[in-house]
Every structure is written in C-alpha cells, then in structure tokens.
Design an enzyme around this catalytic site. Structure first.
Site, mmCIF file in Angstrom:
data_model
loop_
_atom_site.group_PDB
_atom_site.id
_atom_site.type_symbol
_atom_site.label_atom_id
_atom_site.label_comp_id
_atom_site.label_asym_id
_atom_site.label_seq_id
_atom_site.Cartn_x
_atom_site.Cartn_y
_atom_site.Cartn_z
ATOM 1 N N SER A 116 0.831 -1.196 0.000
ATOM 2 C CA SER A 116 0.000 0.000 0.000
ATOM 3 C C SER A 116 0.873 1.257 0.000
ATOM 4 O O SER A 116 1.627 1.483 -0.931
ATOM 5 C CB SER A 116 -0.978 -0.038 1.171
ATOM 6 O OG SER A 116 -2.088 0.807 0.916
ATOM 7 N N LYS A 168 -21.677 17.563 8.233
ATOM 8 C CA LYS A 168 -20.628 18.035 9.127
ATOM 9 C C LYS A 168 -20.167 16.979 10.119
ATOM 10 O O LYS A 168 -18.996 16.945 10.510
ATOM 11 C CB LYS A 168 -21.119 19.284 9.895
ATOM 12 C CG LYS A 168 -20.063 19.930 10.760
ATOM 13 C CD LYS A 168 -18.853 20.362 9.931
ATOM 14 C CE LYS A 168 -17.771 20.983 10.785
ATOM 15 N NZ LYS A 168 -16.545 21.244 10.021
#
Length: 299
Positions: A116, A168
């Site tokens: 990765s 949010k």
C-alpha cells in the site's frame, strides 16, 4: 640573556598555535566524517530506513534533502519495511523522492513488507528490488469508522449534535452512515484511489489501465510483482547496494551511510512510546482517517 630567550619563546608560541590549529582542523574533519557515517575516501551510498506505519513524512523528507545535498553520496537506497499508512505523508515522501531522482539514483529495497503506502513511495524510485516472498502491492484506499451508537443506547447515554450542514458530522461514532454519507465517501475514496493509480503509473512508467487492473487492494509476492512490472528485480539488500553502485558509476565497494540518530533519553523514549500507543488507540477507536494501508498487519 633575555634577548636570547625571546626567539625560543616565539618558536614555542608558534608551535603551540600550529598544534591548536591542527587539532581544530582534525576535529572538524572527524565531526564531518561522523555525520557522513565514518571517515572514508570511498564513494558513498546513503541508506534511509522506512520502518513501520507511515504516519508522518518530516524525518524521511529531511533525510532525502540532506543526502541530496551531500556531494559525497552518489546514490540513495530506501530500505522499505512498511504496510503503508497515511495518504498525505506517503504522497509527501513520494514527491521528495521524485525531486531527489533528478540529481541522484534512488533504489527501493523492499524488506518483509512494502505494501500500500509502502509500495506507493517505493514506486517513485528509479529501481525496485524485492525478495521473492516480500509482501507488496495492495494498491488501494482504506477508510474505517467505529460505531458506539448501540453501546451508548444500552447504557443509557445519548449525544445531541448541532451542526451547520448535513454532512458536518459524517463518520461520527454516534450515528450510522446514511446512504448519502456513503455515496460521498465512495466518491472521496475513488478520487484518492485514482491519485494512487496515477502515482504508480508515473513512477513505474506503466499505463493507467495496467495499474487499474491490479489496483483492487490485492496483496502480492515479490515474484508476482516482478511479473506485473511492479518490481524490477529479485534480490536482497546487498543486491540493491550493488545495483545502486552500478547505476551511480561507483567502482569498488561503496561506503554505506545511514542517517545520524538523534540521542534519546530513556524518559523521552518511554514517553514517546506511551504517546504513540495512546495515539494509535484513539485512532483505532475513532476511526477517522483515510489510509494507503494494508490492514492484514495491524500496527
């Protein structure tokens, strides 16, 4: 009698000054040699270890800059042993490797694992050397969220959130993801995944299509990576040293130079380990981060 002593005294003073200057000069030489890995007139290869999860970039970036400026260092080896980590730190290291490549050859030497984000930064090197059994690949993006909602309901705890917009508190452990939340996160993940694919394609001189075919998070061995064009040759660290020397035009056995380790007091070490453990615990508990990380090995 006094007139005869003055020349002798002058000679003694001159010799004393000369010895002091010689001592200062030698001290400066040994100090410089110490920073560069020992007093040696051989050509040098800088070695930068990249171990464990990639959570910050400052140390590796500064080491790259230092080795890039050192004229005695002819090539650089990145000794990578990492399952990956944060997106931004991986990208910052990748960018500095590309900048350093303009002046010096860089070889990525893969250890047990370079997956990765560990592969992301390796792909920026001029060449990649891996062992047949090195775990690599895992080209993909991971984002995790931990939920406390049901547990809090069982113990009678409620959280009321006031927010300025619908998204949010996206990823909050106090509520489940809505379909709109998931769609937004998928869009974000695909964007960052595309950045990964593009970086590997650029670093390895492959097409975007070639990289996309294997950019599904699959873990690969070093041998499989070689077949797919993700690795240049199979070998150990010494093979990487030989390759770096050959590419840099070094004749004979080069001197390996490692970054100077900062002195760490026992208390600082214990405090650092404690704070690191606390950070990892909070990170895993809150789950609010996006990674280029293979999750097969938890850190």
């Amino acid at each position: 009698m006094k007139g005869k002593q003055h020349p002798v005294l002058a000679v003694v003073v001159i010799l004393g000054i000369a010895l002091l200057l010689l001592g200062a000069g030698m001290s400066a030489i040994f100090a410089l040699a110490g920073r560069a890995g020992g007093l040696s007139f051989k050509d040098k290869i800088g070695v930068i270890p990249i171990e464990g999860a990639i959570s910050k970039s400052e140390t590796v970036v500064s080491q790259l800059v230092e080795f890039k400026k050192d004229r005695r260092i002819k090539a650089i080896i990145l000794r990578v042993n990492s399952p990956g980590g944060g997106v931004a730190p991986s990208q910052e290291i990748y960018r500095e490797i590309l900048k350093t490549r303009e002046k010096k050859k860089i070889i990525a030497s893969m250890g047990s694992i370079a997956a990765s984000g560990g592969y992301y930064i390796s792909s920026a090197a001029d060449r990649i050397v891996a062992s047949p059994g090195t775990l690599t690949g895992s080209i993909g993006v991971l984002m995790e969220f931990i939920r406390f909602q049901e547990l809090m309901e069982k113990i009678g705890v409620d959280v009321e959130v006031l927010k300025s917009g619908e998204f949010k508190d996206i990823g909050s452990p106090h509520r489940k993801l809505t379909d709109q939340d998931k769609e937004m996160i998928r869009t974000l993940i695909l964007e960052i995944q595309n950045q990964f694919v593009e970086a590997v394609a650029q670093g390895r001189n492959l097409s975007m299509e070639q990289v996309r075919e294997i950019a599904d998070g699959r873990i690969l061995s070093g041998s499989q990576g070689l077949e797919l064009g993700l690795v240049d040759q199979l070998g150990n660290f010494q093979d990487a040293v030989d390759l770096a020397g050959s590419l840099a035009g070094i004749k004979g056995e080069p001197t390996l130079v490692y970054p100077k380790r900062a002195k760490v007091r026992l208390w600082d070490l214990l405090a650092g380990e404690a704070s690191g453990a606390l950070y990892r615990a909070l990170r895993d508990a809150l789950g609010v981060q996006i990674d280029y990380r293979w999750d097969g090995l938890r850190n």
